[in-house]
Write a protein that holds these residues in place. Structure first.
Motif, PDB file in Angstrom:
ATOM      1  N   PHE A 127      10.268  13.020 -19.855  1.00 25.05           N
ATOM      2  CA  PHE A 127       8.944  12.939 -19.394  1.00 25.05           C
ATOM      3  C   PHE A 127       7.942  11.360 -19.216  1.00 25.05           C
ATOM      4  O   PHE A 127       7.669  11.393 -18.263  1.00 25.05           O
ATOM      5  CB  PHE A 127       8.372  13.576 -20.747  1.00 25.05           C
ATOM      6  N   ALA A 128       8.768  10.386 -19.977  1.00 24.75           N
ATOM      7  CA  ALA A 128       7.879   8.773 -19.932  1.00 24.75           C
ATOM      8  C   ALA A 128       9.028   8.475 -18.578  1.00 24.75           C
ATOM      9  O   ALA A 128       8.072   7.633 -18.350  1.00 24.75           O
ATOM     10  CB  ALA A 128       8.791   8.194 -20.574  1.00 24.75           C
ATOM     11  N   ARG A 129       9.705   8.858 -17.711  1.00 26.29           N
ATOM     12  CA  ARG A 129      10.102   8.770 -15.852  1.00 26.29           C
ATOM     13  C   ARG A 129       9.882   9.076 -15.488  1.00 26.29           C
ATOM     14  O   ARG A 129       9.387   8.683 -14.125  1.00 26.29           O
ATOM     15  CB  ARG A 129      11.949   8.663 -16.380  1.00 26.29           C
ATOM     16  N   ARG A 130       9.584  10.429 -15.949  1.00 27.42           N
ATOM     17  CA  ARG A 130       8.288  10.891 -14.836  1.00 27.42           C
ATOM     18  C   ARG A 130       7.394  10.833 -14.687  1.00 27.42           C
ATOM     19  O   ARG A 130       6.579  10.504 -13.530  1.00 27.42           O
ATOM     20  CB  ARG A 130       8.277  12.834 -15.369  1.00 27.42           C
ATOM     21  N   ARG A 131       6.605  10.259 -15.709  1.00 19.71           N
ATOM     22  CA  ARG A 131       4.828   9.618 -15.560  1.00 19.71           C
ATOM     23  C   ARG A 131       5.733   8.291 -14.968  1.00 19.71           C
ATOM     24  O   ARG A 131       4.014   7.882 -13.921  1.00 19.71           O
ATOM     25  CB  ARG A 131       4.354   9.841 -16.781  1.00 19.71           C
ATOM     26  N   THR A 132       6.341   7.758 -15.698  1.00 16.56           N
ATOM     27  CA  THR A 132       5.861   6.236 -14.921  1.00 16.56           C
ATOM     28  C   THR A 132       6.611   6.350 -13.398  1.00 16.56           C
ATOM     29  O   THR A 132       5.819   5.748 -12.682  1.00 16.56           O
ATOM     30  CB  THR A 132       7.266   5.208 -15.182  1.00 16.56           C
ATOM     31  N   ARG A 133       7.304   7.257 -13.369  1.00 15.66           N
ATOM     32  CA  ARG A 133       7.411   7.760 -11.108  1.00 15.66           C
ATOM     33  C   ARG A 133       5.760   7.958 -10.662  1.00 15.66           C
ATOM     34  O   ARG A 133       5.821   7.691  -9.490  1.00 15.66           O
ATOM     35  CB  ARG A 133       8.112   8.552 -11.092  1.00 15.66           C
ATOM     36  N   THR A 134       5.229   8.564 -11.350  1.00 18.36           N
ATOM     37  CA  THR A 134       4.249   9.159 -10.646  1.00 18.36           C
ATOM     38  C   THR A 134       3.103   8.271 -10.675  1.00 18.36           C
ATOM     39  O   THR A 134       2.356   7.940  -9.888  1.00 18.36           O
ATOM     40  CB  THR A 134       3.546  10.622 -11.795  1.00 18.36           C
ATOM     41  N   ARG A 135       3.159   7.072 -11.894  1.00 24.17           N
ATOM     42  CA  ARG A 135       2.109   5.933 -11.452  1.00 24.17           C
ATOM     43  C   ARG A 135       2.332   5.456 -10.468  1.00 24.17           C
ATOM     44  O   ARG A 135       1.750   4.752  -9.976  1.00 24.17           O
ATOM     45  CB  ARG A 135       1.964   5.441 -12.925  1.00 24.17           C
ATOM     46  N   ARG A 136       3.982   5.277 -10.034  1.00 30.71           N
ATOM     47  CA  ARG A 136       4.072   4.168  -8.795  1.00 30.71           C
ATOM     48  C   ARG A 136       3.823   4.524  -7.722  1.00 30.71           C
ATOM     49  O   ARG A 136       3.588   4.105  -7.067  1.00 30.71           O
ATOM     50  CB  ARG A 136       5.861   4.080  -9.245  1.00 30.71           C
ATOM     51  N   ARG A 137       3.966   5.785  -7.425  1.00 36.27           N
ATOM     52  CA  ARG A 137       3.573   6.803  -6.155  1.00 36.27           C
ATOM     53  C   ARG A 137       2.322   6.570  -6.191  1.00 36.27           C
ATOM     54  O   ARG A 137       2.159   6.077  -5.324  1.00 36.27           O
ATOM     55  CB  ARG A 137       4.154   8.109  -6.721  1.00 36.27           C
ATOM     56  N   HIS A 138       1.292   6.738  -7.296  1.00 35.84           N
ATOM     57  CA  HIS A 138       0.169   6.438  -7.134  1.00 35.84           C
ATOM     58  C   HIS A 138      -0.659   5.592  -6.751  1.00 35.84           C
ATOM     59  O   HIS A 138      -1.190   4.810  -6.175  1.00 35.84           O
ATOM     60  CB  HIS A 138      -0.822   7.469  -8.338  1.00 35.84           C
ATOM     61  N   TYR A 139       0.360   4.162  -7.161  1.00 33.96           N
ATOM     62  CA  TYR A 139      -0.096   2.525  -7.389  1.00 33.96           C
ATOM     63  C   TYR A 139       0.522   2.636  -5.635  1.00 33.96           C
ATOM     64  O   TYR A 139      -0.342   1.825  -4.895  1.00 33.96           O
ATOM     65  CB  TYR A 139       1.025   2.268  -8.188  1.00 33.96           C
ATOM     66  N   ILE A 140       1.628   2.838  -5.359  1.00 29.46           N
ATOM     67  CA  ILE A 140       1.707   2.693  -3.656  1.00 29.46           C
ATOM     68  C   ILE A 140       0.971   3.470  -2.639  1.00 29.46           C
ATOM     69  O   ILE A 140       0.681   2.738  -2.235  1.00 29.46           O
ATOM     70  CB  ILE A 140       3.628   2.741  -3.245  1.00 29.46           C
ATOM     71  N   LEU A 141       0.917   4.867  -3.086  1.00 27.54           N
ATOM     72  CA  LEU A 141      -0.118   5.501  -2.028  1.00 27.54           C
ATOM     73  C   LEU A 141      -1.312   4.591  -1.962  1.00 27.54           C
ATOM     74  O   LEU A 141      -2.451   4.619  -0.848  1.00 27.54           O
ATOM     75  CB  LEU A 141       0.183   6.672  -1.990  1.00 27.54           C
ATOM     76  N   LYS A 142      -2.203   4.347  -2.754  1.00 22.29           N
ATOM     77  CA  LYS A 142      -3.257   3.868  -3.402  1.00 22.29           C
ATOM     78  C   LYS A 142      -3.647   2.127  -2.319  1.00 22.29           C
ATOM     79  O   LYS A 142      -4.545   1.835  -1.363  1.00 22.29           O
ATOM     80  CB  LYS A 142      -3.453   3.264  -4.247  1.00 22.29           C
ATOM     81  N   ARG A 143      -2.419   1.915  -2.721  1.00 24.09           N
ATOM     82  CA  ARG A 143      -2.352   0.010  -1.897  1.00 24.09           C
ATOM     83  C   ARG A 143      -2.096   0.502  -0.282  1.00 24.09           C
ATOM     84  O   ARG A 143      -2.498  -0.020   0.516  1.00 24.09           O
ATOM     85  CB  ARG A 143      -0.948  -0.379  -1.997  1.00 24.09           C
ATOM     86  N   LEU A 144      -1.186   1.892  -0.292  1.00 21.89           N
ATOM     87  CA  LEU A 144      -1.228   1.535   1.218  1.00 21.89           C
ATOM     88  C   LEU A 144      -2.631   2.494   2.314  1.00 21.89           C
ATOM     89  O   LEU A 144      -3.149   1.694   3.016  1.00 21.89           O
ATOM     90  CB  LEU A 144      -0.087   2.768   1.729  1.00 21.89           C
ATOM     91  N   LEU A 145      -3.886   3.184   0.964  1.00 24.23           N
ATOM     92  CA  LEU A 145      -4.304   4.001   1.372  1.00 24.23           C
ATOM     93  C   LEU A 145      -5.857   2.374   1.701  1.00 24.23           C
ATOM     94  O   LEU A 145      -5.945   2.338   3.057  1.00 24.23           O
ATOM     95  CB  LEU A 145      -5.431   4.361   0.866  1.00 24.23           C
ATOM     96  N   SER A 146      -5.689   1.340   0.876  1.00 22.89           N
ATOM     97  CA  SER A 146      -6.337   0.452   1.154  1.00 22.89           C
ATOM     98  C   SER A 146      -6.259  -1.048   2.016  1.00 22.89           C
ATOM     99  O   SER A 146      -6.629  -1.498   2.826  1.00 22.89           O
ATOM    100  CB  SER A 146      -6.313  -0.561  -0.393  1.00 22.89           C
ATOM    101  N   ARG A 147      -4.672  -0.551   3.012  1.00 19.11           N
ATOM    102  CA  ARG A 147      -4.317  -1.447   3.403  1.00 19.11           C
ATOM    103  C   ARG A 147      -5.156  -0.710   4.762  1.00 19.11           C
ATOM    104  O   ARG A 147      -5.478  -1.563   5.917  1.00 19.11           O
ATOM    105  CB  ARG A 147      -2.784  -2.108   3.888  1.00 19.11           C
ATOM    106  N   VAL A 148      -4.323   0.844   4.885  1.00 17.27           N
ATOM    107  CA  VAL A 148      -5.595   1.264   6.155  1.00 17.27           C
ATOM    108  C   VAL A 148      -7.103   0.948   6.217  1.00 17.27           C
ATOM    109  O   VAL A 148      -7.216   0.843   7.784  1.00 17.27           O
ATOM    110  CB  VAL A 148      -4.898   3.360   6.156  1.00 17.27           C
ATOM    111  N   ALA A 149      -7.399   1.312   5.214  1.00 18.73           N
ATOM    112  CA  ALA A 149      -8.553   1.051   4.990  1.00 18.73           C
ATOM    113  C   ALA A 149      -9.081  -0.411   6.239  1.00 18.73           C
ATOM    114  O   ALA A 149     -10.296  -0.449   6.857  1.00 18.73           O
ATOM    115  CB  ALA A 149      -9.506   1.518   4.702  1.00 18.73           C
ATOM    116  N   GLY A 150      -8.081  -1.481   5.785  1.00 19.91           N
ATOM    117  CA  GLY A 150      -8.552  -2.929   5.656  1.00 19.91           C
ATOM    118  C   GLY A 150      -8.270  -3.218   6.641  1.00 19.91           C
ATOM    119  O   GLY A 150      -9.249  -3.843   7.946  1.00 19.91           O
ATOM    120  N   ARG A 151      -7.074  -2.104   8.230  1.00 19.72           N
ATOM    121  CA  ARG A 151      -7.270  -3.149   9.564  1.00 19.72           C
ATOM    122  C   ARG A 151      -7.840  -2.216  10.646  1.00 19.72           C
ATOM    123  O   ARG A 151      -8.498  -1.152  10.353  1.00 19.72           O
ATOM    124  CB  ARG A 151      -5.533  -2.316   9.642  1.00 19.72           C
ATOM    125  N   PRO A 152      -7.903  -3.559  11.179  1.00 18.02           N
ATOM    126  CA  PRO A 152      -9.350  -2.637  11.937  1.00 18.02           C
ATOM    127  C   PRO A 152      -8.915  -2.099  13.220  1.00 18.02           C
ATOM    128  O   PRO A 152      -7.210  -1.876  13.390  1.00 18.02           O
ATOM    129  CB  PRO A 152      -9.243  -4.511  12.633  1.00 18.02           C
TER     130      PRO A 152
END
Length: 240
Positions: free
Chosen positions: A204-229
């Motif tokens: 459960f702890a490993r799965r939760r850690t993976r989920t948080r990591r995926r959410h973090y990576i997805l959030k960074r990708l979205l922020s980069r896409v939103a800031g690119r012209p």
């Protein structure tokens, strides 16, 4: 006139008799000196002054089994319940000797098969000791030449008694073995449950850690896409 000689004064022996009866009653009520002592230890209690086994002191022989605890380990009271750490030895002649806690001495419960532990409790313990491996053929004690024990008109074959005793002992050992196995099984079940819980917690702890990591990576990708012209924004600005 003749005078009669003075009669001799008769001394009554009643007080002396009462004193003798009192001493006899006191001696009968006291514990026998070597009651509760194994034959191997009789020589240890032979001296006039006996040492406590734990080295805490010594006591005169007259204090042996006098109802007062002089040694902390109960050396001086093997035949009474005065010392909490005392041990009472059942001789059980013809049977297996036993070593009992002194607290059961004279408690109105027959613990020794020869009844020696209840010597002054007021109850009469029947002697239930029996020597099956060495039964003597004696007509005076009710055993005939065929090996049948006669007791109040009831015949009991010695071979059957031995077999019953063997089965009883085997059944007792089987029960004790089963109890030990159940205890081991219970411990194994507890350990397995603990391992399952730990494994589930780790997964459960490993799965939760993976989920948080995926959410973090997805959030960074979205922020980069939103800031690119966007492509074409510069061309449209030039035409205006």
């Amino acid at each position: 006139m003749t005078t009669q000689p003075p009669s001799r004064r008769q001394v009554s022996s009643a007080p002396a008799t009462l004193i003798l009866l009192h001493l006899l009653a006191g001696a009968a009520g006291a514990a026998p000196p070597l009651v509760g002592v194994s034959p191997q230890d009789e020589a240890y209690f032979a001296p006039a002054v006996i040492a406590c086994r734990d080295g805490s002191g010594s006591f005169p022989k007259r204090r042996l089994n006098d109802g007062y605890c002089d040694c902390s380990d109960g050396t001086d009271e093997p035949g009474t319940s005065a010392c909490p750490d005392g041990r009472f030895y059942c001789r059980n002649a013809g049977d297996t000797p036993r070593l009992l806690f002194s607290s059961v001495v004279n408690d109105k419960i027959c613990d020794c098969c020869d009844g020696s532990d209840e010597y002054e409790s007021g109850i009469r313990c029947p002697n239930t000791c029996r020597n099956i491996n060495d039964v003597r053929k004696d007509d005076d004690v009710g055993i005939n030449r065929k090996g049948v024990m006669k007791d109040d008109g009831v015949g009991m074959n010695i071979k059957d008694v031995a077999e019953d005793d063997h089965h009883d002992r085997k059944r007792t050992l089987d029960i004790e073995d089963l109890i030990q196995k159940l205890k081991g099984l219970k411990m194994a079940v507890v350990i397995e449950i603990g391992l399952v819980i730990c494994t589930f917690a780790v997964c459960f702890a490993r799965r939760r850690t993976r989920t948080r990591r995926r959410h973090y990576i997805l959030k960074r990708l979205l922020s980069r896409v939103a800031g690119r012209p966007r492509p074409g924004d510069d061309e449209i600005h030039v035409e205006m």
